[in-house]
Design a protein around this motif. Structure first.
Motif, PDB file in Angstrom:
ATOM      1  N   GLU A   1      28.898  24.039  28.123  1.00 31.46           N
ATOM      2  CA  GLU A   1      27.682  24.438  28.822  1.00 31.46           C
ATOM      3  C   GLU A   1      28.035  24.986  30.202  1.00 31.46           C
ATOM      4  O   GLU A   1      28.816  24.389  30.936  1.00 31.46           O
ATOM      5  CB  GLU A   1      26.742  23.244  28.975  1.00 31.46           C
ATOM      6  N   PHE A   2      27.443  26.116  30.541  1.00 32.41           N
ATOM      7  CA  PHE A   2      27.656  26.683  31.869  1.00 32.41           C
ATOM      8  C   PHE A   2      26.932  25.854  32.924  1.00 32.41           C
ATOM      9  O   PHE A   2      27.443  25.643  34.024  1.00 32.41           O
ATOM     10  CB  PHE A   2      27.178  28.134  31.915  1.00 32.41           C
ATOM     11  N   VAL A   3      25.731  25.404  32.600  1.00 36.28           N
ATOM     12  CA  VAL A   3      24.994  24.479  33.472  1.00 36.28           C
ATOM     13  C   VAL A   3      24.432  23.368  32.600  1.00 36.28           C
ATOM     14  O   VAL A   3      24.027  23.590  31.465  1.00 36.28           O
ATOM     15  CB  VAL A   3      23.841  25.181  34.239  1.00 36.28           C
ATOM     16  N   ARG A   4      24.423  22.151  33.132  1.00 34.16           N
ATOM     17  CA  ARG A   4      23.836  21.011  32.435  1.00 34.16           C
ATOM     18  C   ARG A   4      23.150  20.143  33.471  1.00 34.16           C
ATOM     19  O   ARG A   4      23.505  20.185  34.660  1.00 34.16           O
ATOM     20  CB  ARG A   4      24.885  20.220  31.654  1.00 34.16           C
ATOM     21  N   PRO A   5      22.169  19.331  33.079  1.00 34.76           N
ATOM     22  CA  PRO A   5      21.423  18.527  34.059  1.00 34.76           C
ATOM     23  C   PRO A   5      22.347  17.623  34.869  1.00 34.76           C
ATOM     24  O   PRO A   5      23.275  17.009  34.327  1.00 34.76           O
ATOM     25  CB  PRO A   5      20.467  17.710  33.183  1.00 34.76           C
ATOM     26  N   GLY A   6      22.090  17.542  36.169  1.00 31.24           N
ATOM     27  CA  GLY A   6      22.937  16.740  37.041  1.00 31.24           C
ATOM     28  C   GLY A   6      22.946  15.273  36.669  1.00 31.24           C
ATOM     29  O   GLY A   6      23.976  14.607  36.783  1.00 31.24           O
ATOM     30  N   ASN A   7      21.797  14.753  36.216  1.00 28.50           N
ATOM     31  CA  ASN A   7      21.710  13.328  35.887  1.00 28.50           C
ATOM     32  C   ASN A   7      22.168  13.020  34.467  1.00 28.50           C
ATOM     33  O   ASN A   7      22.120  11.864  34.046  1.00 28.50           O
ATOM     34  CB  ASN A   7      20.281  12.821  36.102  1.00 28.50           C
ATOM     35  N   ALA A   8      22.601  14.037  33.722  1.00 35.43           N
ATOM     36  CA  ALA A   8      23.236  13.806  32.429  1.00 35.43           C
ATOM     37  C   ALA A   8      24.735  13.619  32.596  1.00 35.43           C
ATOM     38  O   ALA A   8      25.465  13.559  31.610  1.00 35.43           O
ATOM     39  CB  ALA A   8      22.957  14.963  31.476  1.00 35.43           C
ATOM     40  N   ASP A   9      25.181  13.538  33.843  1.00 36.43           N
ATOM     41  CA  ASP A   9      26.579  13.279  34.175  1.00 36.43           C
ATOM     42  C   ASP A   9      26.651  11.932  34.886  1.00 36.43           C
ATOM     43  O   ASP A   9      25.952  11.700  35.874  1.00 36.43           O
ATOM     44  CB  ASP A   9      27.113  14.389  35.070  1.00 36.43           C
ATOM     45  N   MET A  10      27.491  11.048  34.384  1.00 35.71           N
ATOM     46  CA  MET A  10      27.603   9.705  34.947  1.00 35.71           C
ATOM     47  C   MET A  10      28.019   9.731  36.411  1.00 35.71           C
ATOM     48  O   MET A  10      27.609   8.881  37.207  1.00 35.71           O
ATOM     49  CB  MET A  10      28.610   8.896  34.122  1.00 35.71           C
ATOM     50  N   ASN A  11      28.824  10.708  36.796  1.00 36.23           N
ATOM     51  CA  ASN A  11      29.253  10.801  38.188  1.00 36.23           C
ATOM     52  C   ASN A  11      28.066  11.002  39.122  1.00 36.23           C
ATOM     53  O   ASN A  11      28.026  10.446  40.229  1.00 36.23           O
ATOM     54  CB  ASN A  11      30.249  11.948  38.364  1.00 36.23           C
ATOM     55  N   GLY A  12      27.090  11.804  38.691  1.00 39.97           N
ATOM     56  CA  GLY A  12      25.920  12.050  39.524  1.00 39.97           C
ATOM     57  C   GLY A  12      25.063  10.821  39.706  1.00 39.97           C
ATOM     58  O   GLY A  12      24.605  10.526  40.819  1.00 39.97           O
ATOM     59  N   THR A  13      24.838  10.074  38.637  1.00 34.14           N
ATOM     60  CA  THR A  13      23.990   8.883  38.749  1.00 34.14           C
ATOM     61  C   THR A  13      24.695   7.765  39.524  1.00 34.14           C
ATOM     62  O   THR A  13      24.045   7.014  40.252  1.00 34.14           O
ATOM     63  CB  THR A  13      23.585   8.372  37.355  1.00 34.14           C
ATOM     64  N   ILE A  14      26.018   7.676  39.383  1.00 36.38           N
ATOM     65  CA  ILE A  14      26.759   6.684  40.175  1.00 36.38           C
ATOM     66  C   ILE A  14      26.669   7.024  41.659  1.00 36.38           C
ATOM     67  O   ILE A  14      26.493   6.137  42.506  1.00 36.38           O
ATOM     68  CB  ILE A  14      28.234   6.614  39.713  1.00 36.38           C
ATOM     69  N   ALA A  15      26.774   8.309  41.990  1.00 38.50           N
ATOM     70  CA  ALA A  15      26.665   8.723  43.388  1.00 38.50           C
ATOM     71  C   ALA A  15      25.298   8.370  43.956  1.00 38.50           C
ATOM     72  O   ALA A  15      25.188   7.869  45.087  1.00 38.50           O
ATOM     73  CB  ALA A  15      26.919  10.224  43.506  1.00 38.50           C
ATOM     74  N   LEU A  16      24.239   8.608  43.191  1.00 38.99           N
ATOM     75  CA  LEU A  16      22.888   8.256  43.647  1.00 38.99           C
ATOM     76  C   LEU A  16      22.756   6.751  43.848  1.00 38.99           C
ATOM     77  O   LEU A  16      22.171   6.294  44.846  1.00 38.99           O
ATOM     78  CB  LEU A  16      21.856   8.742  42.627  1.00 38.99           C
ATOM     79  N   ALA A  17      23.289   5.972  42.920  1.00 43.07           N
ATOM     80  CA  ALA A  17      23.205   4.515  43.036  1.00 43.07           C
ATOM     81  C   ALA A  17      23.981   4.004  44.245  1.00 43.07           C
ATOM     82  O   ALA A  17      23.528   3.084  44.943  1.00 43.07           O
ATOM     83  CB  ALA A  17      23.722   3.860  41.749  1.00 43.07           C
ATOM     84  N   LEU A  18      25.142   4.593  44.526  1.00 46.37           N
ATOM     85  CA  LEU A  18      25.933   4.164  45.681  1.00 46.37           C
ATOM     86  C   LEU A  18      25.243   4.530  46.988  1.00 46.37           C
ATOM     87  O   LEU A  18      25.274   3.750  47.950  1.00 46.37           O
ATOM     88  CB  LEU A  18      27.331   4.787  45.617  1.00 46.37           C
ATOM     89  N   VAL A  19      24.628   5.708  47.042  1.00 48.32           N
ATOM     90  CA  VAL A  19      23.862   6.088  48.236  1.00 48.32           C
ATOM     91  C   VAL A  19      22.724   5.094  48.464  1.00 48.32           C
ATOM     92  O   VAL A  19      22.491   4.639  49.594  1.00 48.32           O
ATOM     93  CB  VAL A  19      23.314   7.518  48.093  1.00 48.32           C
ATOM     94  N   ALA A  20      22.013   4.742  47.399  1.00 48.82           N
ATOM     95  CA  ALA A  20      20.915   3.787  47.519  1.00 48.82           C
ATOM     96  C   ALA A  20      21.432   2.412  47.947  1.00 48.82           C
ATOM     97  O   ALA A  20      20.814   1.736  48.784  1.00 48.82           O
ATOM     98  CB  ALA A  20      20.171   3.682  46.183  1.00 48.82           C
ATOM     99  N   PHE A  21      22.569   1.980  47.396  1.00 50.65           N
ATOM    100  CA  PHE A  21      23.116   0.659  47.706  1.00 50.65           C
ATOM    101  C   PHE A  21      23.589   0.588  49.161  1.00 50.65           C
ATOM    102  O   PHE A  21      23.319  -0.398  49.865  1.00 50.65           O
ATOM    103  CB  PHE A  21      24.268   0.343  46.757  1.00 50.65           C
ATOM    104  N   ILE A  22      24.294   1.615  49.615  1.00 49.08           N
ATOM    105  CA  ILE A  22      24.775   1.635  51.008  1.00 49.08           C
ATOM    106  C   ILE A  22      23.595   1.683  51.977  1.00 49.08           C
ATOM    107  O   ILE A  22      23.601   1.004  53.014  1.00 49.08           O
ATOM    108  CB  ILE A  22      25.716   2.829  51.227  1.00 49.08           C
ATOM    109  N   SER A  23      22.576   2.451  51.643  1.00 50.38           N
ATOM    110  CA  SER A  23      21.381   2.520  52.492  1.00 50.38           C
ATOM    111  C   SER A  23      20.669   1.174  52.529  1.00 50.38           C
ATOM    112  O   SER A  23      20.202   0.737  53.583  1.00 50.38           O
ATOM    113  CB  SER A  23      20.431   3.610  51.975  1.00 50.38           C
ATOM    114  N   TRP A  24      20.579   0.517  51.372  1.00 52.45           N
ATOM    115  CA  TRP A  24      19.978  -0.819  51.323  1.00 52.45           C
ATOM    116  C   TRP A  24      20.723  -1.776  52.243  1.00 52.45           C
ATOM    117  O   TRP A  24      20.105  -2.534  53.001  1.00 52.45           O
ATOM    118  CB  TRP A  24      20.014  -1.346  49.883  1.00 52.45           C
ATOM    119  N   PHE A  25      22.048  -1.754  52.196  1.00 48.70           N
ATOM    120  CA  PHE A  25      22.851  -2.639  53.039  1.00 48.70           C
ATOM    121  C   PHE A  25      22.610  -2.344  54.518  1.00 48.70           C
ATOM    122  O   PHE A  25      22.502  -3.272  55.336  1.00 48.70           O
ATOM    123  CB  PHE A  25      24.334  -2.468  52.696  1.00 48.70           C
TER     124      PHE A  25
END
Length: 297
Positions: free
Chosen positions: A140-164
């Protein structure tokens, strides 16, 4: 079917269904494919989609608002209703003290995740294929960002660091430690023979709570990835079964799932912040208010 026949049928399949034949057969690859490299760092098709969607969203919001007016335009009214709706929702959850500071993070998470989830339904996403330079296979030339585990992990880490940051900044380290490990029993109402052994029980419960806190990024990222990745494979499978009509109801299903997942992600992060920062907002306000009344009288 040989690769030659697949190539011959590609234009007809794209015109008929928007999904190539080999895409319907194999579904979405579990890993995002690198399109090119910047030094040692790969730039994947999911990253490109994320950048494009974020850029288009920013431009759309700026064009909708333009110069803010006292009597809002239609675009400004839509943006203001979104902002006010999210602010009204999260304020009682995170607490009045933290709400003004947590609001930019939470509305950014909601809107970014929402449009990333919906990006798989845009024309061209998941339907335009190119050959990989490394393997020679179609990807695929383009695929949804959240269909990639790296993208969702990055979002979760941003949320976790902000929570802290929020709990340390607006609750304080001592309050956080007391909230997790402290004895919750009332010393005046609990006999000493029961009260003091409870320290061990609440300390053990605090250790379990620490483990659950450390797993929050895992649950956030896997939940989001699983729903969006599964939805992408579902759309590919339905398009492979029936070229016309059958995929249409699933588009509406994916719209609903995309909204629910963005809403749940934002709501969970709000709850995590509020569990510590929203303790006793009313109690903190009462002493000052009563003291002011006494001084007035």
């Amino acid at each position: 079917m040989t690769r030659f026949h697949k190539l011959l049928s590609l234009p007809l399949l794209l015109a008929a269904t928007g999904v190539p034949a080999f895409a319907a057969e194999s579904g979405v690859a579990p890993m995002a494919e690198p399109l090119f490299h910047v030094g040692p760092l790969p730039v994947t098709n999911s990253m490109v989609t994320s950048w494009i969607v974020a850029l288009v969203f920013i431009i759309a919001v700026r064009l909708a608002i333009r110069k803010p007016k006292l009597i809002p335009s239609r675009g400004q009214a839509i943006v203001e209703n979104l902002v006010e709706g999210v602010r009204t929702l999260i304020s009682p959850i995170v607490g009045a003290k933290v709400a003004p500071y947590a609001f930019p993070l939470l509305i950014s998470l909601f809107t970014f995740i929402l449009f990333q989830n919906w990006s798989g339904l845009f024309p061209g996403v998941g339907t335009v294929y190119v050959r990989s330079q490394a393997t020679g296979e179609w990807m695929e030339f383009v695929r949804p960002g959240n269909a990639d585990m790296n993208g969702t992990i990055a979002l979760a880490l941003v949320a976790f660091i902000s929570w802290f940051y929020f709990i340390m900044r607006y609750a304080g380290p001592m309050f956080v430690l007391k909230d997790i490990f402290g004895n919750k029993a009332n010393k005046k109402e609990t006999p000493a023979v029961i009260y003091y052994p409870l320290f061990l029980i609440f300390f053990a419960a605090g250790l379990i709570e620490i483990i659950s806190i450390m797993f929050r990024p895992v649950s956030l990222s896997f939940r989001l990835f699983g729903n969006i990745f599964g939805g992408e494979n579902l759309m590919h499978a339905m398009s492979g079964i029936q070229k016309w009509g059958l995929p249409a109801p699933f588009y509406f299903l994916e719209l609903l799932i995309g909204f629910v997942q963005a809403f749940v992600f934002m709501l969970l992060v709000s709850v995590y912040i509020g569990l510590i920062c929203n303790h006793g907002d009313g109690h903190h306000d009462e002493p000052g208010h009563n003291g002011h009344e006494k001084a007035t009288h």
